[in-house]
Design a protein around this motif. Structure first.
Motif, PDB file in Angstrom:
ATOM      1  N   ASP A  12       0.822  -1.221   0.000  1.00 15.75           N
ATOM      2  CA  ASP A  12       0.000   0.000   0.000  1.00 15.75           C
ATOM      3  C   ASP A  12       0.857   1.273   0.000  1.00 15.75           C
ATOM      4  OD1 ASP A  12      -2.372  -1.392  -0.089  1.00 15.75           O
ATOM      5  OD2 ASP A  12      -2.659  -1.391   2.082  1.00 15.75           O
ATOM      6  N   LEU A  13       1.948   1.197  -0.715  1.00 16.04           N
ATOM      7  CA  LEU A  13       2.905   2.311  -0.733  1.00 16.04           C
ATOM      8  C   LEU A  13       2.261   3.562  -1.341  1.00 16.04           C
ATOM      9  CD1 LEU A  13       5.955   2.986  -0.213  1.00 16.04           C
ATOM     10  CD2 LEU A  13       6.344   2.377  -2.601  1.00 16.04           C
ATOM     11  N   THR A  14       2.287   4.653  -0.589  1.00 19.23           N
ATOM     12  CA  THR A  14       1.578   5.871  -0.990  1.00 19.23           C
ATOM     13  C   THR A  14       2.425   7.109  -0.732  1.00 19.23           C
ATOM     14  OG1 THR A  14      -0.556   4.853  -0.430  1.00 19.23           O
ATOM     15  CG2 THR A  14      -0.513   7.267  -0.542  1.00 19.23           C
ATOM     16  N   LYS A  15       2.410   8.033  -1.695  1.00 19.62           N
ATOM     17  CA  LYS A  15       3.060   9.325  -1.468  1.00 19.62           C
ATOM     18  C   LYS A  15       2.157  10.459  -1.910  1.00 19.62           C
ATOM     19  CE  LYS A  15       6.385  12.018  -0.241  1.00 19.62           C
ATOM     20  NZ  LYS A  15       7.027  11.965   1.080  1.00 19.62           N
ATOM     21  N   LYS A  16       1.910  11.355  -1.001  1.00 17.34           N
ATOM     22  CA  LYS A  16       1.161  12.570  -1.332  1.00 17.34           C
ATOM     23  C   LYS A  16       2.099  13.757  -1.205  1.00 17.34           C
ATOM     24  CE  LYS A  16      -3.042  10.622   0.671  1.00 17.34           C
ATOM     25  NZ  LYS A  16      -4.014  10.453  -0.404  1.00 17.34           N
ATOM     26  N   ILE A  25      -1.374  16.493  -4.012  1.00 19.86           N
ATOM     27  CA  ILE A  25      -1.524  15.505  -5.076  1.00 19.86           C
ATOM     28  C   ILE A  25      -1.008  14.148  -4.597  1.00 19.86           C
ATOM     29  CG2 ILE A  25      -1.363  17.173  -6.991  1.00 19.86           C
ATOM     30  CD1 ILE A  25       1.359  15.590  -7.487  1.00 19.86           C
ATOM     31  N   THR A  26      -1.669  13.128  -5.093  1.00 19.94           N
ATOM     32  CA  THR A  26      -1.232  11.776  -4.755  1.00 19.94           C
ATOM     33  C   THR A  26      -0.376  11.274  -5.902  1.00 19.94           C
ATOM     34  OG1 THR A  26      -3.289  11.498  -3.567  1.00 19.94           O
ATOM     35  CG2 THR A  26      -2.044   9.497  -4.027  1.00 19.94           C
ATOM     36  N   ALA A  27       0.931  11.230  -5.681  1.00 22.65           N
ATOM     37  CA  ALA A  27       1.854  10.825  -6.749  1.00 22.65           C
ATOM     38  C   ALA A  27       1.871   9.314  -6.903  1.00 22.65           C
ATOM     39  CB  ALA A  27       3.256  11.350  -6.463  1.00 22.65           C
ATOM     40  N   VAL A  28       1.740   8.592  -5.785  1.00 21.30           N
ATOM     41  CA  VAL A  28       1.679   7.124  -5.806  1.00 21.30           C
ATOM     42  C   VAL A  28       0.600   6.701  -4.823  1.00 21.30           C
ATOM     43  CG1 VAL A  28       2.918   4.972  -5.310  1.00 21.30           C
ATOM     44  CG2 VAL A  28       4.147   6.883  -6.348  1.00 21.30           C
TER      45      VAL A  28
END
Ligand code: ADP
Ligand code: MG
Length: 252
Positions: A12-16, A25-28
Motif C-alpha cells: 500500500d505504498l503511498t506518497k502525497k 496531489i497523490t503521486a503514488v
C-alpha cells in the motif's frame, strides 16, 4: 533452495505531495508490487505517472506518506541504512563530482556504501573491466564525454555489489553504445539471480528487458504481472497495445 525468494515488496505504498495550502496531489497510491530474485520488474507509465516517486521511496530517498516497502526483509521506514546497503540506485540525474577521477569517485562511493576497505581496490578493477572504463579511469570527470559520465554513474550505483538494482529510466538519453552496456549489464545481473526494478516510458526497452511489468497511470497500478501472462490475459500482441488498452480502460 529459495531460488525465487521475494526481494522487494511494496505494501500500500503511498506518497502525497502538498502543493500549497489547499492542494495535495497523490503521486503514488496504494502500490502493491513484488519482485523476486533473478527478475526484472519494469514500472511503466507516462511522464508524471509516479515512477520516480515510487523508486525513490523504495530506495529510502523519500519517506512514504503511508504504506511501506520491504527490501531484502528490511522495512524502508525502520531500517533505511540496511536497505541502502543492499540496493544500487541509479537516478536520471548523474550526481558526479567534476574534480574527481572515476577511480576516486568509485573509492568514495564504495566507502560511503560500506564496502570493506580491503575489497575496494579489486572491486573497482572489476567494475572498470565489466563496464569497459579502464581507458578513462584517471581523467577528471569534468573532462569526460557524456557517455563516459553515464558509465561512471552506473559504476557508482553498483560499486558495493548490491543484490538489488533500482534504475530510473536507465536508457534515457544514452547513446547507442552506452545504452548497450547498460542493457547487457542488466541481463548479466539477473543471470546472477539478482533483482532489478526499473522504470521506463519506452515500451521496447521494457519488452526487451522485463520479466514482469506494472503499468502505472496517475499513481495507480492498473495492471501487474508477468509479461507473457498479462499479454495473454488482455489478448494483446505487444506491450504497447496493452499499454494503450489499459490507458483507455482507465478513462472510461
Ligand atoms: N517533490 C515534489 N513535490 C511536488 N510534487 C511532486 C514532487 N515530485 C513529484 N511530484 C509530482 O508527482 C507526480 C509524479 O511524479 P514522478 O514520480 O516524477 O513521475 P514520473 O517519474 O512517472 O514521470 C507528478 O505529478 C509530479 O509533478
Ligand atoms: Mg521520472
Amino acid at each position: 533452495m529459495n531460488s525465487k525468494s521475494i526481494k522487494v515488496r511494496t505494501v500500500d505504498l503511498t506518497k502525497k505531495f502538498k502543493l500549497n495550502r489547499k492542494e495535495t496531489i497523490t503521486a503514488v497510491e496504494k502500490m502493491n508490487l513484488e519482485a523476486t530474485s533473478g527478475e526484472v520488474l519494469g514500472i511503466l507509465g507516462p511522464n508524471g505517472a509516479g515512477k520516480t516517486t515510487a523508486l525513490r521511496m523504495i530506495s529510502t530517498i523519500l519517506q512514504p506518506t503511508s504504506g511501506t516497502a520491504v527490501v531484502e526483509g528490511q522495512d524502508v521506514r525502520e531500517n533505511p541504512l540496511k536497505v541502502r546497503q543492499s540496493i544500487g540506485y541509479l537516478a536520471t540525474e548523474m550526481g558526479l563530482y567534476g574534480r574527481l577521477t572515476p577511480r576516486e569517485t568509485l573509492t568514495f562511493f564504495a566507502r560511503i556504501n560500506g564496502l570493506e576497505e580491503g575489497l575496494i581496490k579489486s572491486r573497482i578493477e572489476e567494475v572498470f573491466r565489466i563496464l569497459d572504463m579502464e581507458e578513462f579511469q584517471g581523467r577528471k570527470v569534468n573532462n569526460l564525454s557524456t557517455g563516459m559520465k553515464q558509465k561512471l554513474s552506473l559504476a557508482r550505483s553498483i560499486i558495493h555489489d548490491p543484490s538489488i538494482l533500482i534504475f530510473d529510466e536507465p536508457t534515457q538519453g544514452l547513446d547507442l553504445m552506452t545504452s548497450k552496456t547498460v542493457t547487457d549489464y542488466i541481463q548479466d545481473f539477473t543471470r546472477e539471480n539478482k533483482t532489478i526494478i526499473l522504470s521506463t516510458h519506452i515500451m521496447h526497452v521494457a519488452e526487451k528487458l522485463c520479466d514482469k511489468v506494472a503499468i502505472l497511470f496517475d499513481g495507480e497500478v492498473k495492471a501487474f504481472g508477468g509479461m507473457e501472462q498479462l499479454l495473454k490475459r488482455h489478448d494483446e500482441e505487444s506491450l504497447e497495445s496493452l499499454f494503450f488498452k489499459v490507458a483507455e480502460d482507465g478513462n472510461n
